[in-house]
Design a protein around this motif. Structure first.
Motif, PDB file in Angstrom:
ATOM      1  N   TYR A   1      -8.070   8.192   3.729  1.00  0.00           N
ATOM      2  CA  TYR A   1      -7.105   8.826   4.629  1.00  0.00           C
ATOM      3  C   TYR A   1      -5.660   8.547   4.250  1.00  0.00           C
ATOM      4  O   TYR A   1      -4.758   9.240   4.704  1.00  0.00           O
TER       5      TYR A   1
ATOM      6  N   ARG B   1      -4.756   8.713   1.065  1.00  0.00           N
ATOM      7  CA  ARG B   1      -4.660   9.347  -0.259  1.00  0.00           C
ATOM      8  C   ARG B   1      -3.346  10.081  -0.504  1.00  0.00           C
ATOM      9  O   ARG B   1      -2.813  10.025  -1.615  1.00  0.00           O
ATOM     10  N   PRO B   2      -2.757  10.740   0.500  1.00  0.00           N
ATOM     11  CA  PRO B   2      -1.493  11.436   0.236  1.00  0.00           C
ATOM     12  C   PRO B   2      -0.319  10.509  -0.099  1.00  0.00           C
ATOM     13  O   PRO B   2       0.721  10.977  -0.560  1.00  0.00           O
ATOM     14  N   LEU B   3      -0.471   9.213   0.134  1.00  0.00           N
ATOM     15  CA  LEU B   3       0.620   8.268  -0.105  1.00  0.00           C
ATOM     16  C   LEU B   3       0.463   7.563  -1.446  1.00  0.00           C
ATOM     17  O   LEU B   3      -0.652   7.294  -1.883  1.00  0.00           O
ATOM     18  N   THR B   4       1.593   7.240  -2.053  1.00  0.00           N
ATOM     19  CA  THR B   4       1.553   6.422  -3.275  1.00  0.00           C
ATOM     20  C   THR B   4       1.238   4.988  -2.861  1.00  0.00           C
ATOM     21  O   THR B   4       1.302   4.621  -1.685  1.00  0.00           O
TER      22      THR B   4
ATOM     23  N   ARG C   1       2.025   3.220   0.709  1.00  0.00           N
ATOM     24  CA  ARG C   1       1.002   2.555   1.517  1.00  0.00           C
ATOM     25  C   ARG C   1       1.470   1.169   1.930  1.00  0.00           C
ATOM     26  O   ARG C   1       1.316   0.760   3.075  1.00  0.00           O
TER      27      ARG C   1
END
Length: 158
Positions: free
Chosen positions: A127, A129-132, A136
């Motif tokens: 969940y 995944r969209p963040l580097t 994170r």
């Protein structure tokens, strides 16, 4: 009048217009759902995992102390404790009443906790995944800062 499904899901005027509180709620729901589905594949749910992860191997808290740490009333965790005990993941020592019983992880419980920690890490990776990686880390730091400051006012973190 409620927003239409198209409005709620559109990228132009949908979630970008939401208040932070509502966004947190949506992200929380997503995180909990993904994590719970993955944990249930191992025969455990989020409530059980919260208890297992709260138990320190070097201490044996009472049910009341554990409930205080989890910010719930002791009777709310009693069914989960019974289930974890029946599964051989915890043992409860004797106390003057149920709430004063000490609670400890068994060897099987420690093994399950290790498995669950990997499952939770996998769910978080999904969940988030969209963040580097850096985003994170920043996100976690921000959540910790909010949790720590709120704990003083709302007793949310022990």
């Amino acid at each position: 009048m409620a927003r239409s499904k198209e409005h709620r899901n559109s990228l132009d005027g949908g979630i970008e217009d939401e208040d932070i509180t509502l966004l947190i709620g949506k992200v929380r729901a997503l995180a909990l759902k993904i994590t719970d589905v993955k944990l249930k594949r191992h025969g455990i749910d989020l409530k059980h995992y919260a208890i297992l992860s709260a138990l320190d191997p070097s201490e044996a808290p009472s049910q009341k102390e554990l409930a205080d740490y989890l910010n719930v009333v002791p009777r709310r965790i009693s069914p989960q404790l019974k289930s974890l005990e029946a599964s051989g993941l915890i043992v409860r020592g004797k106390g003057s009443d149920r709430r004063s019983h000490s609670i400890e992880l068994t060897e099987t419980g420690r093994e399950m906790l290790t498995v669950c920690q990997g499952v939770v890490a996998d769910a978080e990776a999904e969940y988030l995944r969209p963040l580097t990686g850096e985003e994170r880390d920043d996100f976690r730091d921000m959540l910790l800062a909010i949790a720590r400051s709120s704990a003083l006012d709302y007793n949310l973190v022990s």
